[in-house]
Design an enzyme around this catalytic site. Structure first.
Site, PDB file in Angstrom:
ATOM      1  N   SER A  24       0.821  -1.221   0.000  1.00 53.13           N
ATOM      2  CA  SER A  24       0.000   0.000   0.000  1.00 53.13           C
ATOM      3  C   SER A  24       0.850   1.264   0.000  1.00 53.13           C
ATOM      4  O   SER A  24       2.020   1.244   0.400  1.00 53.13           O
ATOM      5  CB  SER A  24      -0.912   0.013   1.220  1.00 53.13           C
ATOM      6  OG  SER A  24      -1.690  -1.149   1.262  1.00 53.13           O
TER       7      SER A  24
HETATM    8  C1  LIG Z   1      -3.401  -3.778  -0.488  1.00 53.97           C
HETATM    9  S1  LIG Z   1      -2.939  -5.432  -0.229  1.00 53.97           S
HETATM   10  C2  LIG Z   1      -2.289  -5.422   1.402  1.00 53.97           C
HETATM   11  C3  LIG Z   1      -1.123  -4.514   1.595  1.00 53.97           C
HETATM   12  C4  LIG Z   1      -0.323  -4.813   2.809  1.00 53.97           C
HETATM   13  N1  LIG Z   1      -1.055  -4.732   4.050  1.00 53.97           N
HETATM   14  C5  LIG Z   1       0.959  -3.977   2.927  1.00 53.97           C
HETATM   15  O1  LIG Z   1       1.705  -4.286   3.851  1.00 53.97           O
HETATM   16  O2  LIG Z   1       1.195  -3.099   2.108  1.00 53.97           O
HETATM   17  C6  LIG Z   1      -4.490  -6.216   0.012  1.00 53.97           C
HETATM   18  C7  LIG Z   1      -4.405  -7.697   0.247  1.00 53.97           C
HETATM   19  O3  LIG Z   1      -5.651  -8.154   0.712  1.00 53.97           O
HETATM   20  C8  LIG Z   1      -5.756  -9.494   0.339  1.00 53.97           C
HETATM   21  N2  LIG Z   1      -7.128  -9.965   0.505  1.00 53.97           N
HETATM   22  C9  LIG Z   1      -8.198  -9.736  -0.297  1.00 53.97           C
HETATM   23  N3  LIG Z   1      -9.287 -10.352   0.202  1.00 53.97           N
HETATM   24  C10 LIG Z   1      -8.894 -10.975   1.343  1.00 53.97           C
HETATM   25  C11 LIG Z   1      -9.574 -11.779   2.303  1.00 53.97           C
HETATM   26  N4  LIG Z   1     -10.865 -12.088   2.199  1.00 53.97           N
HETATM   27  N5  LIG Z   1      -8.853 -12.244   3.346  1.00 53.97           N
HETATM   28  C12 LIG Z   1      -7.533 -11.964   3.492  1.00 53.97           C
HETATM   29  N6  LIG Z   1      -6.852 -11.217   2.592  1.00 53.97           N
HETATM   30  C13 LIG Z   1      -7.521 -10.722   1.544  1.00 53.97           C
HETATM   31  C14 LIG Z   1      -5.241  -9.515  -1.084  1.00 53.97           C
HETATM   32  O4  LIG Z   1      -4.851 -10.818  -1.469  1.00 53.97           O
HETATM   33  C15 LIG Z   1      -4.102  -8.521  -0.997  1.00 53.97           C
HETATM   34  O5  LIG Z   1      -2.871  -9.167  -0.859  1.00 53.97           O
END
Ligand SMILES: C[S@@+](CC[C@H](N)C(=O)[O-])C[C@H]1O[C@@H](n2cnc3c(N)ncnc32)[C@H](O)[C@@H]1O
Length: 402
Positions: A72
């Protein structure tokens, strides 16, 4: 190697200085964490300058090039960490991994606390675990699971932070918070996403802060994507949330007729943020957002405020959207909001919309902002605070403006 880490340190310092200067970072602990964690280790696909630019690094895309995972953007991460209010010794759950934010959380909780990060995608969790080890945070627990159900085996948590765009708050998140726990989640409300900080109050949640953000959508059991209603030979689309339905053919026909423009008399400076106006408008019945191709602008079909997300309202066979603001001074530093209505009642819908902009400017502009209260689905109206209520599968979200 030494050169890389020196350059990385310098770029990191520059990034953090900028986030302190613009007021995003407010506390010494968040500042120290961002100064310490090597973001480039978690985004090896990016050049060093890109790893320390204030932008998300997309790490995985779906078939339609939509981002599925990313590291992010630092501004959003810092804003959300400030909202989360993490202290040493806390047990924290992060939903949506990448590794970077988990490392920042580990810095904040220290050796007496614990961080669990989970992601639905094993490709993401494998990477996150590897990078966390490389960066010196091997004691962060990385789980592959659907965040809809939280992490029951590691609960309760003092803090839960969600880093994927969520259309609801599933019961597990509240249940896995400690009695005075705090949740920060990018919540989609009427097609608009805000990172909202909530405090647990027994069986409901009360907000005490929020900020604008954009996130990849939640996948899995809680997936609740927006739908597109295509108009004008697919050059224009209405972005609709949840169960909202519109009469596409009638609205397409409305767009073929000249619109009615209503100028509001409400002005805004070039650099002045007005995110709360969007939120205020989102409580109008029929709220959605309008997106248009460049061709639609060039052909004069629309003259909307944003290419992909102009706030709009639909009322039966008519609708109105916020136009590109018009300059009111010679230097083009101040602009007036306007609304264009289409359809048989387009003029009336545009006037109603314009009046909402005037009311926001008179009553809410520069104020403390909105309060969000989340109760379980089925809670009677009488138990909800006064305000606009959005019903979701698991919850009822009340939005009020003190
Ligand atoms: C923007 S990224 C996370 C960025 C991260 N927190 C960082 O350190 O920058 C969003 C993540 O949410 C995950 N995601 C989407 N739906 C999800 C769910 N139901 N449960 C867990 N993770 C999920 C995606 O696979 C993706 O890797």
């Amino acid at each position: 190697m030494r050169e890389v880490s020196q350059q990385a340190r310098a770029l990191r310092a520059q990034l953090v200085d900028a986030l302190v200067a613009d007021g995003t970072i407010r506390t010494p602990s968040v500042e120290a964490a961002l100064r310490t964690v090597p973001r480039h280790v978690f985004a090896p696909e990016a050049t060093l300058p890109d790893a320390y630019a204030d932008a998300a690094v997309v790490t995985k895309t779906g078939d339609n090039t939509l981002a599925l995972s990313s590291v992010s953007a630092p501004q959003v991460i810092a804003m959300m960490l400030e909202l989360l209010d993490v202290h040493p010794g806390h047990r924290v759950l992060e939903i949506g991994s990448g590794g970077y934010n988990a490392a920042l959380l580990r810095e904040l909780v220290g050796t007496t606390g614990h961080v669990t990060t989970l992601d639905i995608d094993p490709w993401v969790t494998d990477r996150a675990a590897r990078f966390l080890g490389e960066a010196g945070y091997p004691d962060v627990t990385v789980l592959c699971a659907d965040g809809e159900y939280g992490a029951p085996d590691n609960a309760p948590f003092d803090r839960i932070i969600v880093t994927a765009g969520s259309s609801d708050i599933p019961p597990a998140w509240l249940a896995q918070l400690t009695p005075d726990g705090r949740l920060v989640v990018p919540l989609r409300l009427g097609n608009l996403t805000r990172a909202i900080a909530f405090n647990r109050r027994g069986f409901h949640l009360d907000s005490d802060g929020y900020g604008p953000c954009g996130f990849v959508p939640m996948q899995g059991a809680g997936e609740g994507r927006e739908r597109l209603e295509l108009l004008a030979d697919e050059d224009v689309a209405l972005r609709l949330d949840g169960p909202m339905r519109v009469n596409g053919p009638a609205l397409s026909a409305a767009l073929t007729q000249p619109g009615t423009d209503v100028w509001t008399g409400v002005t805004v400076g070039q650099q002045e943020p007005f995110d709360d106006l969007e939120l205020y408008l989102s409580t109008l019945p029929g709220f959605c957002r309008l997106a248009a191709t460049k061709a639609a602008f060039d052909k004069g079909i629309v003259d909307a405020s944003w290419r992909t997300a102009s706030p709009a309202i639909v009322d039966g066979d008519s609708f109105a959207y916020r136009m590109r603001p018009r300059p009111v001074d010679e230097d083009h530093t101040t602009f007036e909001f306007g609304v264009r209505g289409h359809g048989p009642n387009g003029a009336e819908v545009a006037e109603r919309y314009a009046e909402q902009i005037r009311t926001w400017s008179k009553l809410q502009r520069g104020g403390p902002g909105a309060l969000f209260t989340v109760h379980p689905a089925g809670t009677p109206d009488t138990d909800l605070p006064d305000g606009f209520v959005i019903d979701k599968p698991h919850t009822r979200v009340a939005i009020s403006w003190p």
